[in-house]
Write an enzyme that holds these catalytic residues in place. Structure first.
Site, PDB file in Angstrom:
ATOM      1  N   ARG A 122      11.484 -15.856  52.601  1.00  2.00           N
ATOM      2  CA  ARG A 122      10.205 -15.353  52.098  1.00  2.00           C
ATOM      3  C   ARG A 122       9.394 -16.477  51.457  1.00  2.00           C
ATOM      4  O   ARG A 122       8.339 -16.857  51.959  1.00  2.00           O
ATOM      5  CB  ARG A 122      10.443 -14.212  51.090  1.00  2.00           C
ATOM      6  CG  ARG A 122       9.190 -13.365  50.807  1.00  2.00           C
ATOM      7  CD  ARG A 122       8.178 -13.979  49.861  1.00  2.00           C
ATOM      8  NE  ARG A 122       8.733 -14.355  48.590  1.00  2.00           N
ATOM      9  CZ  ARG A 122       8.094 -15.077  47.664  1.00  2.00           C
ATOM     10  NH1 ARG A 122       6.862 -15.501  47.869  1.00  2.00           N
ATOM     11  NH2 ARG A 122       8.696 -15.383  46.537  1.00  2.00           N
ATOM     12  N   ASP A 123       9.873 -17.016  50.363  1.00  2.00           N
ATOM     13  CA  ASP A 123       9.122 -18.020  49.605  1.00  2.00           C
ATOM     14  C   ASP A 123       8.945 -19.294  50.415  1.00  2.00           C
ATOM     15  O   ASP A 123       7.918 -19.963  50.360  1.00  2.00           O
ATOM     16  CB  ASP A 123       9.855 -18.321  48.287  1.00  2.00           C
ATOM     17  CG  ASP A 123       8.950 -18.923  47.225  1.00  2.00           C
ATOM     18  OD1 ASP A 123       9.412 -19.128  46.097  1.00  2.00           O
ATOM     19  OD2 ASP A 123       7.775 -19.190  47.518  1.00  2.00           O
ATOM     20  N   HIS A 159      13.969 -18.838  38.535  1.00  2.11           N
ATOM     21  CA  HIS A 159      13.340 -19.295  39.776  1.00  2.11           C
ATOM     22  C   HIS A 159      12.647 -20.607  39.450  1.00  2.11           C
ATOM     23  O   HIS A 159      11.548 -20.618  38.893  1.00  2.11           O
ATOM     24  CB  HIS A 159      12.333 -18.240  40.256  1.00  2.11           C
ATOM     25  CG  HIS A 159      11.651 -18.594  41.544  1.00  2.11           C
ATOM     26  ND1 HIS A 159      11.921 -17.966  42.728  1.00  2.11           N
ATOM     27  CD2 HIS A 159      10.703 -19.526  41.835  1.00  2.11           C
ATOM     28  CE1 HIS A 159      11.167 -18.482  43.696  1.00  2.11           C
ATOM     29  NE2 HIS A 159      10.427 -19.430  43.173  1.00  2.11           N
ATOM     30  N   HIS A 169      11.274 -24.615  40.282  1.00  7.19           N
ATOM     31  CA  HIS A 169      10.683 -25.467  41.312  1.00  7.19           C
ATOM     32  C   HIS A 169      10.965 -26.918  40.988  1.00  7.19           C
ATOM     33  O   HIS A 169      11.175 -27.282  39.831  1.00  7.19           O
ATOM     34  CB  HIS A 169       9.174 -25.230  41.396  1.00  7.19           C
ATOM     35  CG  HIS A 169       8.828 -24.002  42.184  1.00  7.19           C
ATOM     36  ND1 HIS A 169       7.548 -23.730  42.610  1.00  7.19           N
ATOM     37  CD2 HIS A 169       9.583 -22.977  42.623  1.00  7.19           C
ATOM     38  CE1 HIS A 169       7.541 -22.584  43.290  1.00  7.19           C
ATOM     39  NE2 HIS A 169       8.761 -22.106  43.297  1.00  7.19           N
ATOM     40  N   CYS A 197       6.462 -28.774  50.006  1.00  8.04           N
ATOM     41  CA  CYS A 197       6.137 -30.182  50.075  1.00  8.04           C
ATOM     42  C   CYS A 197       5.946 -30.634  48.638  1.00  8.04           C
ATOM     43  O   CYS A 197       4.970 -30.279  47.997  1.00  8.04           O
ATOM     44  CB  CYS A 197       4.865 -30.409  50.865  1.00  8.04           C
ATOM     45  SG  CYS A 197       4.369 -32.139  50.825  1.00  8.04           S
ATOM     46  N   ASN A 237      10.354 -25.350  46.122  1.00  5.70           N
ATOM     47  CA  ASN A 237      11.557 -24.631  45.701  1.00  5.70           C
ATOM     48  C   ASN A 237      12.759 -25.542  45.516  1.00  5.70           C
ATOM     49  O   ASN A 237      12.900 -26.540  46.214  1.00  5.70           O
ATOM     50  CB  ASN A 237      11.916 -23.576  46.747  1.00  5.70           C
ATOM     51  CG  ASN A 237      11.009 -22.369  46.677  1.00  5.70           C
ATOM     52  OD1 ASN A 237      10.790 -21.806  45.603  1.00  5.70           O
ATOM     53  ND2 ASN A 237      10.466 -21.974  47.803  1.00  5.70           N
TER      54      ASN A 237
END
Lengths: 314, 314
Positions: free
Chosen positions: A18-19, A212, A214, A245, A254
């Protein structure tokens, strides 16, 4: 020895389908997606965000989500999760039979308006409606909220920690089963992560959810470590850091699943994931998106000599 | 708030001019190196490993080390450091007037033999001779040993932690001022880092030295965080992660100074380094090594909106 209060096992929640795919311009063929999801499951992943229920014209890359849910539901022991941004998406997700829906709610007032054209209060109302729908139609389905921009925002900069915690409390009062914190823009630092998750546990206890993180500024795994130390047991990550990216401002970036699993397994924290099989799960991804940049250090470097999963690494 | 026992300030030891350049095949012109060292100092770095005293035919890239020492000695408040692998290198370093010499000693028996054709016991003898020379000729010079392969070895795999600690004790008995731990091959995980540094502090107290971490498998900053939590206050890093191609097995993969400084500053841990000036220090590096791959997330992503160095990031 890691401090005894730290969890000896964690759940890796794979958000690549998904992400990751949401951030890739072209559409991965559904057949390759199904193979990919199967390979992720075969590697031991037990929660996979298979897609998002949004109108296909908005996100054509994820238009096959219902079909992927059907496929994923055949994989034993897998929590099949999908993102829903609103009530309409929730209807579709519940109809498709997902085990878990995840609703993003922005902690940043500016981001909420820019992203979904709703205030945070309006999103809270939407969440209440989603919970009511779940209660009525599919009471066994878990409703999670990922609080986005919890650590900072590209639009407004600082996001007051009191507001993040207040939002989490309101979400739990609204009936949400689990509320996690997302570093949508890669602003977080480990001290902040530790502090905010400790406050979250203090505020909502067992309903504190996933980290979550990054890797926008390289702190992804350090932030996951800090979250783990604060008691978090669920960590979102994307195979190959797909779609992120790291060099494009605002891109997803991610945390890479392979590197995160290596970190935990090397520490003696069980993930249930077999690293070799996880690395092999890149194959259907590469087949479906040939030439797409894929990140991650561990697959390129290989596992350390003498590394055995499940052994104490002393 | 970070736990009160954690250090509120750290020393970033910049190893790019030695550890970085050593891994780059071509030679950076001396004039650019001098500008680069000056720029690193101007950004606030206060310990710089300017080169290595080895025969020029072995490492032509570092043949100008004595000249760089002379230049660096003009920069106020800077600890000028150089690597010496043996007594002959130590002689040259002391003659050049360095403030600090760093001697690598392998914890892995296999690596010691393969790297310097000496056993660990023979290297200990060499260190004793270096200390004696320092006592005699330049008693104000600091002698540090970086224990390499402290967390694992590509040749022998596991390196017993007892042997690492024993070696550290022997080095301190031999008169070394400071002994740090280096993850030469990127094997380390945060639990191991925390455990080993805690043991090191227990064994040698205030003579416990720097954490030299690599990002080979993506755990560089997470390992630095763990070392910080264990009480470490000196961290080796390389501007732009120079010389470390993370995708080449066995390559250096140094932690990126820019990302490390961002992590600490964002956490409210003072580094003394101005991030904007640090990023600007890439310019002479790029001028001297045009086209050389340079890594690091923070310079590419930019600083977060609202980020102010020295402010509490709550």
């Amino acid at each position: 020895m890691s401090p005894s209060h730290l969890s000896a096992a964690v759940l890796i929640s794979e958000v690549g389908p998904r992400d990751g795919l949401q951030s890739v311009a072209r559409t991965m063929p559904s057949a390759d997606k199904r193979r990919w999801i199967s390979a992720l499951h075969a590697a031991g992943l037990r929660e996979i965000e298979v897609g998002s229920f949004v109108p296909p014209d908005l996100l054509p890359q994820l238009a096959d989500t219902a079909e992927l849910v059907a496929h994923a539901l055949t994989l034993p022991g897998l929590t099949v999760m999908a993102l829903v941004p609103n009530l309409r998406g929730a209807e579709a997700a519940l109809a498709a039979g997902v085990h878990k829906i995840t609703v993003p709610v922005s902690a940043s007032a500016a981001h909420s308006l820019a992203n979904v054209r709703k205030t945070r209060e309006q999103m809270l109302d939407e969440v209440r409606r989603i919970v009511a729908l779940r209660d009525e139609r599919a009471p066994q389905t878990t409703v999670e909220v990922g609080i986005s921009t919890a650590f900072g925002c590209t639009l407004q900069g600082l996001v007051p920690e009191d507001e993040v915690i207040r939002l989490a409390e309101q979400l739990v009062q609204a009936g949400v089963d689990e509320t996690g914190l997302s570093d949508t823009t890669g602003h977080a630092n480990p001290a902040q992560v530790r502090r905010l998750f400790k406050r979250l546990f203090g505020a909502v206890g067992a309903k504190a959810g996933a980290a979550h993180m990054h890797n926008t500024r390289g702190l992804g795994l350090a932030n996951c470590l800090a979250a783990h130390e604060a008691g978090v047991t669920t960590f979102d990550a994307s195979l190959g850091g797909l779609g992120g990216c790291p060099y494009a401002p605002g891109a997803s970036g991610n945390v890479v699943t392979e590197d995160l699993v290596f970190m935990f397994e090397a520490m003696g924290v069980a993930t249930g994931v077999d690293l070799a099989a996880l690395i092999a799960a890149r194959e259907p991804l590469k087949a479906g998106l040939p030439g797409e940049p894929i990140y991650g250090m561990t697959p390129e470097a290989g596992l350390p000599k003498g590394f055995v999963q499940g052994a104490a690494h002393v």
